[in-house]
Design a protein around this motif. Structure first.
Motif, PDB file in Angstrom:
ATOM      1  N   THR A  31       0.918  63.357  33.208  1.00 45.65           N
ATOM      2  CA  THR A  31       1.892  64.427  32.948  1.00 45.65           C
ATOM      3  C   THR A  31       2.422  65.072  34.215  1.00 45.65           C
ATOM      4  OG1 THR A  31       0.031  65.926  32.689  1.00 45.65           O
ATOM      5  CG2 THR A  31       1.037  65.047  30.684  1.00 45.65           C
ATOM      6  N   TRP A  32       1.902  64.711  35.360  1.00 44.57           N
ATOM      7  CA  TRP A  32       2.473  65.244  36.596  1.00 44.57           C
ATOM      8  C   TRP A  32       2.998  64.145  37.502  1.00 44.57           C
ATOM      9  CZ3 TRP A  32      -1.698  65.128  40.486  1.00 44.57           C
ATOM     10  CH2 TRP A  32      -2.959  64.928  39.923  1.00 44.57           C
ATOM     11  N   GLY A  33       3.220  62.979  36.904  1.00 46.00           N
ATOM     12  CA  GLY A  33       3.980  61.967  37.610  1.00 46.00           C
ATOM     13  C   GLY A  33       3.177  60.946  38.373  1.00 46.00           C
ATOM     14  N   ALA A 145       5.835  70.106  26.079  1.00 42.04           N
ATOM     15  CA  ALA A 145       5.146  71.365  26.368  1.00 42.04           C
ATOM     16  C   ALA A 145       3.938  71.146  27.268  1.00 42.04           C
ATOM     17  CB  ALA A 145       4.722  72.035  25.063  1.00 42.04           C
ATOM     18  N   GLN A 146       3.437  69.931  27.260  1.00 42.55           N
ATOM     19  CA  GLN A 146       2.255  69.647  28.085  1.00 42.55           C
ATOM     20  C   GLN A 146       2.604  69.027  29.435  1.00 42.55           C
ATOM     21  OE1 GLN A 146      -1.164  67.946  25.895  1.00 42.55           O
ATOM     22  NE2 GLN A 146       0.209  67.970  24.140  1.00 42.55           N
ATOM     23  N   VAL A 147       3.862  68.786  29.646  1.00 39.78           N
ATOM     24  CA  VAL A 147       4.289  68.170  30.907  1.00 39.78           C
ATOM     25  C   VAL A 147       4.546  69.267  31.933  1.00 39.78           C
ATOM     26  CG1 VAL A 147       6.067  66.778  32.025  1.00 39.78           C
ATOM     27  CG2 VAL A 147       5.278  66.197  29.724  1.00 39.78           C
ATOM     28  N   ASP A 148       4.070  69.027  33.141  1.00 39.66           N
ATOM     29  CA  ASP A 148       4.248  70.014  34.206  1.00 39.66           C
ATOM     30  C   ASP A 148       5.726  70.384  34.341  1.00 39.66           C
ATOM     31  OD1 ASP A 148       2.233  70.442  37.007  1.00 39.66           O
ATOM     32  OD2 ASP A 148       4.199  71.375  36.776  1.00 39.66           O
ATOM     33  N   GLU A 149       5.984  71.685  34.394  1.00 38.60           N
ATOM     34  CA  GLU A 149       7.392  72.107  34.378  1.00 38.60           C
ATOM     35  C   GLU A 149       8.154  71.725  35.644  1.00 38.60           C
ATOM     36  OE1 GLU A 149       5.118  75.891  35.614  1.00 38.60           O
ATOM     37  OE2 GLU A 149       4.842  74.262  34.200  1.00 38.60           O
ATOM     38  N   THR A 150       7.395  71.414  36.705  1.00 38.86           N
ATOM     39  CA  THR A 150       8.079  71.014  37.938  1.00 38.86           C
ATOM     40  C   THR A 150       8.348  69.507  37.977  1.00 38.86           C
ATOM     41  OG1 THR A 150       5.996  70.670  39.079  1.00 38.86           O
ATOM     42  CG2 THR A 150       6.989  72.864  39.246  1.00 38.86           C
ATOM     43  N   PHE A 151       7.940  68.826  36.939  1.00 35.99           N
ATOM     44  CA  PHE A 151       8.107  67.374  36.903  1.00 35.99           C
ATOM     45  C   PHE A 151       9.538  67.059  36.463  1.00 35.99           C
ATOM     46  CE2 PHE A 151       6.078  63.253  35.024  1.00 35.99           C
ATOM     47  CZ  PHE A 151       6.856  62.512  35.893  1.00 35.99           C
TER      48      PHE A 151
ATOM     49  N   LEU B  93      13.543  71.581  45.923  1.00 35.72           N
ATOM     50  CA  LEU B  93      12.519  70.584  46.179  1.00 35.72           C
ATOM     51  C   LEU B  93      13.096  69.383  46.916  1.00 35.72           C
ATOM     52  CD1 LEU B  93      10.380  70.480  42.930  1.00 35.72           C
ATOM     53  CD2 LEU B  93       9.847  71.488  45.141  1.00 35.72           C
ATOM     54  N   LEU B 115       5.153  54.224  44.307  1.00 36.12           N
ATOM     55  CA  LEU B 115       5.297  54.872  43.002  1.00 36.12           C
ATOM     56  C   LEU B 115       4.645  56.251  42.942  1.00 36.12           C
ATOM     57  CD1 LEU B 115       4.743  51.700  40.791  1.00 36.12           C
ATOM     58  CD2 LEU B 115       6.847  53.030  40.974  1.00 36.12           C
ATOM     59  N   PRO B 117       4.362  60.181  43.205  1.00 34.57           N
ATOM     60  CA  PRO B 117       5.389  61.214  43.025  1.00 34.57           C
ATOM     61  C   PRO B 117       5.632  61.973  44.326  1.00 34.57           C
ATOM     62  CG  PRO B 117       3.304  61.910  42.063  1.00 34.57           C
ATOM     63  CD  PRO B 117       3.114  60.492  42.511  1.00 34.57           C
ATOM     64  N   ASN B 121       6.711  68.040  44.522  1.00 30.77           N
ATOM     65  CA  ASN B 121       6.488  68.261  43.098  1.00 30.77           C
ATOM     66  C   ASN B 121       5.018  68.505  42.803  1.00 30.77           C
ATOM     67  OD1 ASN B 121       9.055  67.181  43.364  1.00 30.77           O
ATOM     68  ND2 ASN B 121       9.022  66.353  41.289  1.00 30.77           N
ATOM     69  N   LEU B 122       4.170  67.721  43.470  1.00 26.07           N
ATOM     70  CA  LEU B 122       2.742  67.848  43.196  1.00 26.07           C
ATOM     71  C   LEU B 122       2.234  69.246  43.519  1.00 26.07           C
ATOM     72  CD1 LEU B 122       1.124  64.553  44.510  1.00 26.07           C
ATOM     73  CD2 LEU B 122       1.487  65.271  42.166  1.00 26.07           C
ATOM     74  N   ALA B 124       3.932  71.957  43.972  1.00 27.08           N
ATOM     75  CA  ALA B 124       4.614  73.065  43.301  1.00 27.08           C
ATOM     76  C   ALA B 124       4.160  73.175  41.859  1.00 27.08           C
ATOM     77  CB  ALA B 124       6.127  72.851  43.359  1.00 27.08           C
ATOM     78  N   GLY B 125       3.519  72.136  41.348  1.00 29.44           N
ATOM     79  CA  GLY B 125       3.143  72.115  39.944  1.00 29.44           C
ATOM     80  C   GLY B 125       1.825  72.805  39.689  1.00 29.44           C
ATOM     81  N   ARG B 126       1.383  72.670  38.440  1.00 29.62           N
ATOM     82  CA  ARG B 126       0.160  73.383  38.070  1.00 29.62           C
ATOM     83  C   ARG B 126      -1.055  72.474  38.123  1.00 29.62           C
ATOM     84  NH1 ARG B 126       2.422  73.856  31.976  1.00 29.62           N
ATOM     85  NH2 ARG B 126       1.940  71.775  31.283  1.00 29.62           N
ATOM     86  N   GLN B 127      -0.843  71.211  38.477  1.00 25.52           N
ATOM     87  CA  GLN B 127      -1.958  70.279  38.458  1.00 25.52           C
ATOM     88  C   GLN B 127      -2.715  70.231  39.781  1.00 25.52           C
ATOM     89  OE1 GLN B 127      -2.958  68.914  35.785  1.00 25.52           O
ATOM     90  NE2 GLN B 127      -1.227  69.431  34.474  1.00 25.52           N
TER      91      GLN B 127
END
Lengths: 176, 575
Positions: A31-33, A145-151, B93, B115, B117, B121-122, B124-127
């Motif tokens: 979900t974050w690519g 809804a579960q995909v990171d919004e910055t993706f 970004l 491939l 990402p 993006n990484l 800046a995200g929540r992961q």
């Protein structure tokens, strides 16, 4: 409802049209690519008979049913949503059990045969479903809804093109 | 006669017969021959194949082997990407992605990196939670490190080599490309690494290999912890354990890699013997004294990459692919400036008397040694004179102390903090007494390691503490003191690279104000003469890693040490 215990996977499917024919690339990510699996096809070049016989349905057949279906079926990683940047690939939905959405940043006049899933935002493109698959709407929104919004859901297609170019350098797409 | 009409009956019968047409009702049985004829021209014109031929090829990529979700959730609960002063301003970004290194040959491996990402993006995200967004040049550093099995990150001190390394390592763990990692660093920096790991990779479990023999044996041989941190001394001591079959890592990272610049040292040998797939080295000074330093670091990074006896000018040909070096000028347009100024001081009368007497006697003694003189004899005299330049041994007078007190009064009045460096502990202890009114803490070799984190925290957070007194050896590497704006070099080190390391404790990422560096030099003394030599060498320092430049020697060599005095007799080897 979605199973939240298992990790969610997204499939990004595109078809390139080149002088040698149509070529499919399919990237499965989390979900974050992050890449989980990548698959590509050999090129398909419809001949004159095929063009005549399939007529206006040729593109959706080649991109959705022929290339899209084989890519998804051969992939070892099940996905929860397939995103494509090619409108004809929406045809794929009739052959797989996973929702397929078309992502675009442009705002073309959209025929009634497509319904809007999510409007374009700063990072996200607009997403459309085939109107025939309107039942997928809620399921798609649950996944999103579960995909990171910055993706940025269009960004992986750039990666796919680079990967295809790399594979081509090593002669992979010419096999088969 | 009348009309006679004969009527005769004529029997006419119609019979209707129906026949079925075989062409519509019946299958037309074709013989093989007939069928073949029908398919041949001119009856059938070939229009092309109808079969669609397509095949696919695919690759699955590794998955993470440790459960990062719990820690990530926890990190998510406690941390958010902040927009504090250390973070670059928000901007659209960009797309920084790791690209396959030239040595990556297999298509699957090349695809894996292609491939990935975009790093923007990484982070800046929540992961992938991070305390603040990395700078663009740091993302480029990560994109450089990630795909490389052999890499030297040689950024100037203060640009965040530790952070870039931790984030690269974290992403490699996430990608399943690394399962076991080892970080080797100088002993004083172990705690710093732990702190940075907790901050930048809270989802990455790690442990420090230390303690008694049994504890270390468990750390090397039994523990399954994916990331281990150890200092050089322990690695050297545990050489036998390191050689065990089960001790192998997917990656070994050397911090302050100049520690292995001596190829034949036991530390260098043990470090090189560790079984590993990837080798990264971090140092802001890959060449401290000679180009051999770089060659010896590469003996760890990629043994065999540099052919034996390679001329210095050809080194870049073999190493440039594996080296990334940026200076602050290259990457931080908006970083506050570093202002370096020499404070030329006159010795006090008492110091001058002591100095002249010591020098006169010292030179006479050196000349009396005749051919038996060694560089060590000269060195001892230099040290003696430098100490007098700090404090007069008889009276305790010090021109430097007077100047330091004057400067500190102003600094403390403005609520700022300062770092004072010396090469000896003794003057630092003396300064601690003399400067007590300014709020002083000490950080040098006599301070137990266990107390050091508390001292740093006090210097940072206690508003009554304005000065930290540090020795070059203890305080010059790895520490983040960017909340201090003033650096004083109470005496000069032999090597400008070490001085730079010290200065960059304050002039580094997160610094918001200009950093004022004051180098104390007493006029007409040995300090003055050494400074002139070092300044000349410092000008050459920028060429150290230039593609076609010839790396210079940066410290004083034997010839230069003898040249500090007028000594006619010198050993032949120094001639």
């Amino acid at each position: 409802m979605l199973q939240t215990s298992k990790p969610l996977h997204l499939g990004f499917l595109t078809v390139l049209h080149e002088s040698s024919g149509y070529l499919g690339g399919y990237l499965v990510t989390n979900t974050w690519g992050r890449p989980v699996e990548f698959r590509l096809t050999t090129t398909v070049q419809p001949n004159r008979v095929q063009q005549v016989l399939y007529g206006p349905t040729l593109l959706s057949f080649v991109q959705g049913e022929l290339i899209g279906k084989i890519l998804v079926e051969k992939s070892a990683t099940p996905v929860d949503l397939i995103v494509t940047e090619r409108l004809p690939v929406l045809e794929l939905r009739r052959h797989v059990s996973v929702p397929v959405v078309w992502a675009t940043r442009e705002q073309p006049p959209i025929p009634e045969s497509y319904c809007l899933v999510a409007a374009a935002e700063s990072l996200r493109p607009a997403l459309y479903l085939s109107s025939r698959q309107r039942d997928d709407l809620e399921r798609v929104r649950e996944v999103l809804a579960q995909v990171d919004e910055t993706f940025d859901l269009l960004e992986p297609f750039g990666r796919i093109r680079e990967a295809i170019a790399e594979a081509r350098k090593q002669g992979v797409t010419a096999r088969g | 006669m009348g009309d006679d009409i004969w009527v005769e009956n004529i029997d006419i019968q119609w019979s209707v017969e129906t026949l079925s047409l075989a062409a519509f009702d019946l299958r037309w049985p074709l013989s093989v021959r007939e069928a073949r004829l029908l398919q041949e021209a001119p009856w059938v014109r070939p229009g092309g194949r109808f079969h669609w031929g397509i095949s696919t090829e695919g690759w699955r990529f590794p998955t993470v082997t440790f459960d990062a979700r719990g820690a990530a959730d926890e990190a998510q609960a406690h941390k958010t990407v902040s927009d504090d002063a250390t973070a670059p301003p928000a901007r659209p970004l960009r797309r920084t992605r790791p690209m396959p290194a030239p040595e990556t040959v297999l298509l699957k491996d090349r695809l894996l990196y292609l491939l990935q990402p975009p790093l923007e993006n990484l982070f800046a995200g929540r992961q992938v939670r991070v305390p603040c967004r990395p700078f663009p040049y740091q993302l480029q550093g990560i994109a450089f490190l990630m795909p490389r099995h052999a890499a030297l990150l040689a950024d100037e001190m203060g640009l965040g080599k530790t952070v870039q390394t931790i984030l690269s390592l974290r992403l490699l763990f996430h990608a399943g490309l690394v399962h076991r990692a080892l970080i080797i660093c100088p002993k004083p920096l172990v705690l710093n690494w732990c702190r940075e790991l907790q901050s930048w990779a809270s989802d990455l479990p790690f442990e420090v290999i230390s303690g008694d023999t049994e504890a270390r044996r468990r750390g090397w041989l039994v523990s399954n912890c994916p990331l281990k941190v150890v200092n050089y001394e322990v690695v050297t001591r545990d050489a036998a354990l390191v050689e065990a079959d089960q001790v192998q890592f997917d990656i070994v990272i050397l911090d302050e890699a100049q520690r292995i610049k001596n190829r034949d040292s036991k530390t260098a040998q043990v470090v090189r013997s560790i079984r590993r797939s990837r080798s990264w080295a971090l140092t802001g000074t890959p060449i401290e004294n000679s180009p051999d330093d770089l060659v010896n670091i590469f003996a760890f990074i990629d043994p065999g990459r540099i052919p034996p006896d390679t001329p210095t000018k050809l080194l870049p040909r073999y190493t440039s692919d594996a080296i990334l070096r940026r200076t602050k000028d290259d990457v931080l347009d908006d970083m506050p400036p570093k202002i370096v100024k020499d404070a030329l001081l006159e010795l006090t009368h008492a110091q001058r008397d002591s100095y002249e007497m010591a020098e006169k006697e010292g030179v006479i003694r050196l000349n009396e040694l005749g051919d038996t003189i060694t560089v060590q004899h000269v060195f001892e005299l230099v040290m003696r004179l430098k100490q007098i330049c700090n404090f007069d041994p008889a009276t305790g007078e010090s021109a430097k102390l007077e100047r330091l007190v004057a400067d500190l009064e102003e600094i403390v009045a403005s609520g700022r903090k300062a770092i004072v460096f010396s090469q000896w502990i003794q003057p630092l202890e003396r300064l601690a007494r003399e400067l007590a009114a300014f709020g002083v803490v000490e950080f040098h070799g006599k301070i137990p390691s266990s107390e050091r984190p508390g001292i740093l925290e006090r210097f940072q957070n206690d508003p009554t503490i304005h000065v930290i007194l540090m020795s070059y050896g203890t305080g010059s590497v790895g520490l983040n003191l960017q909340f201090a704006n003033y650096v004083f070099l109470f005496d000069r080190w032999w090597n400008p690279a070490v001085e730079d390391q010290a200065i960059n404790r304050a002039h580094r990422i997160g610094q918001r104000e200009p950093v004022i560096v004051t180098r104390f030099v007493t006029q007409g003394t040995i300090e003055n003469r050494i400074a002139e030599v070092l300044d000349t060498k410092r000008q050459l320092f920028d060429e150290v890693l230039a593609q076609n430049g010839v790396p210079p020697r940066l410290g004083l060599n034997e010839e230069e040490i003898f040249g500090l005095f007028d000594i006619p007799n010198r050993p032949k080897r120094a001639a």
